[in-house]
Design an enzyme around this catalytic site. Structure first.
Site, PDB file in Angstrom:
ATOM      1  N   SER A  55      46.635  37.757  51.832  1.00 24.58           N
ATOM      2  CA  SER A  55      47.162  39.031  51.371  1.00 24.58           C
ATOM      3  C   SER A  55      46.306  39.576  50.226  1.00 24.58           C
ATOM      4  CB  SER A  55      48.629  38.876  50.969  1.00 24.58           C
ATOM      5  OG  SER A  55      49.256  40.122  50.799  1.00 24.58           O
ATOM      6  N   ASP A 193      50.596  39.826  57.420  1.00 24.81           N
ATOM      7  CA  ASP A 193      50.226  39.050  56.235  1.00 24.81           C
ATOM      8  C   ASP A 193      50.294  37.542  56.510  1.00 24.81           C
ATOM      9  OD1 ASP A 193      50.228  37.821  53.708  1.00 24.81           O
ATOM     10  OD2 ASP A 193      51.314  39.459  52.778  1.00 24.81           O
TER      11      ASP A 193
END
Length: 360
Positions: A55, A193
Site C-alpha cells: 500500500s 491492497d
C-alpha cells in the site's frame, strides 16, 4: 550471535495510507545520517538490494527505485521528496468531499476516486516501468478474481513484456485499499491492497531473498541478511471477553473507532506475526537462548523493526493539517527512541560499497 555479513540488504515498509509520512520522515533521517557517515550524499537505492512495500509502503518502494529520466542511474525521488508527497499531495488525494458523500463514507462504494491518486503517481513516478527499477522490488497486492496474492517484482518484469507494467499500475493496485479506493483492473485481475494479507511485507521480502538461486547475491542464508522494517504507527484498542462473546456479524463489522474490530484484528495480527517471525528467523542463532520478544521494535543485529505507538487512532485517509502535524511528531518520537539503532543502520549501510546500476 555471529555478526551479519550484510551481504543482502532489505528495506520493508508497511501499509497505512497517509501514515506513510512516518516512515518517509524516518528515511529522510536515515539519508541524513548516511550522508554524515560518508561525508557525501548517497541514495537509499545505492544501499538496499531489495525494497518491499504494501500500500503506502509500496508507493515508497516504487518512489525510491524509479529512475530519474535525466539520469537513469539515479532515483527519481529521495526520502525528502516522499515527505513532500505526503504533505503536498495527501490533501489532494484524500480531499474529495463529493465521492465521500455519494459513497456514504465508504459504506455504499469506494470512499475516494482514484483519479487524483493516479495523477499524483504519474507526476511523481513518470513513465518508468517495473523493469526500469533501480533495485529489486516486492510490491504486494491481492487478486480478488483468482483469490490469491499478487506480487509486482522487477525480476518478473524482466521475464516478459506482459509483466513489465508501468510503475503507476503497480502503485494503483497496491494502494487500492478496500472501501477507500476501487479495485484496480489489470488484465483479468481485480487487484486490491496487499494489506489484506501482508500489511507488513517483511516476511515476503525475506522469503524472496532466500529464494534467490541465480541473480547475485544468490544462495543466501539468514545470517547474510540485514533487514530494516518500518511501521506506520499503531494504536490498538482491546476488547473484553464479556463484550466480544456477544458479537454477531454486525458486532464484528460495526466500526469501533476508524475500522471494524474484525478488520483491525486481521491487520494488526498479521503485522505483529510477521514482526515476530522475522525476529525469530534473523535475530536468533540456532542453539542459542530464544531472543526476548519485542513489544514495539526489534533492535537487531540482523532485523530492525522501527514502529511507534500512536496516542490516538489516526484514520489512514485523514490528511488534515492537524493529523499531518501529529504524524510528524510521532515520527520524531520514533527517531529519538531509535537513535542508537538508526546510527548503527547508517554505519552498516555506509561501510558497504554503493550497489552498481544493474538494470533488469
Amino acid at each position: 550471535m555471529s555478526d551479519s555479513s550484510d551481504e543482502f540488504r532489505i528495506l520493508s515498509v508497511d501499509g497505512g495510507g497517509i501514515r506513510g509520512l512516518i516512515p518517509a520522515l524516518v528515511l529522510e533521517e536515515l539519508e541524513k545520517r548516511l550522508s554524515r557517515e560518508l561525508g557525501e550524499r548517497r541514495a537509499l537505492s545505492d544501499c538496499f538490494h531489495l525494497m518491499a512495500g504494501t500500500s503506502t509502503g509500496g508507493l515508497i518502494a516504487l518512489g525510491l527505485t524509479a529512475p530519474d529520466p535525466s539520469d537513469p542511474e539515479r532515483p527519481r525521488l529521495s526520502a525528502v521528496d516522499l515527505v513532500r508527497l505526503y504533505g503536498e499531495d495527501g490533501p489532494r488525494i484524500f480531499g474529495g468531499w463529493l465521492q465521500r458523500l455519494i459513497s456514504l463514507g465508504g459504506w455504499l462504494g469506494p470512499k475516494h476516486s482514484p483519479a487524483v491518486l493516479e495523477r499524483v503517481l504519474r507526476e511523481r513516478l513518470g513513465e518508468a516501468r517495473l523493469r526500469d527499477a533501480l533495485r529489486d522490488l516486492v510490491v504486494t497486492s491481492y487478486d480478488m478474481t483468482g483469490r490469491e496474492p499478487h506480487f509486482f517484482k522487477r525480476w518478473r518484469a524482466a521475464e516478459s513484456e506482459q509483466r513489465n507494467l508501468p510503475m503507476v499500475e503497480a502503485a494503483l493496485a497496491t494502494a487500492a485499499a478496500p472501501t477507500y479506493f476501487p479495485s484496480h483492473g489489470i488484465g483479468d485481475r481485480a487487484l486490491v491492497d496487499g494489506g489484506v494479507f501482508a500489511s507488513n511485507p517483511t516476511i515476503a521480502a525475506i522469503a524472496e531473498a532466500l529464494k534467490r538461486t541465480e541473480d547475485e547475491p544468490a544462495n543466501l542464508r539468514p545470517q547474510d541478511l540485514l533487514v530494516v522494517s518500518l511501521g506506520t504507527g499503531v494504536h490498538e484498542t482491546g476488547f473484553e471477553q464479556s463484550e466480544v462473546r456477544h458479537w454477531g456479524r454486525i458486532g464484528w463489522i460495526r466500526p469501533r473507532g476508524e475500522d471494524p474490530a474484525l478488520i483491525s484484528a486481521v491487520l494488526d495480527g498479521q503485522s505483529d506475526a510477521a514482526d515476530h517471525w522475522a525476529h525469530m528467523i534473523l535475530n536468533h542463532e540456532p542453539g542459542d537462548p530464544l531472543p526476548e520478544p519485542t513489544e514495539i521494535g526489534a533492535k537487531g543485529p540482523r532485523y530492525f523493526r522501527l514502529q511507534v505507538g500512536l496516542r490516538a487512532e489516526l484514520p489512514i485517509d485523514d490528511a488534515s493539517k492537524g493529523t499531518l502535524e501529529g504524524l510528524a511528531a510521532a515520527a520524531q518520537e520514533l527517531i529519538e527512541a531509535n537513535d542508537v539503532q538508526l546510527t548503527e543502520i547508517a554505519r552498516r549501510l555506509a561501510r558497504a560499497e554503493p550497489l552498481p546500476h544493474d538494470p533488469a
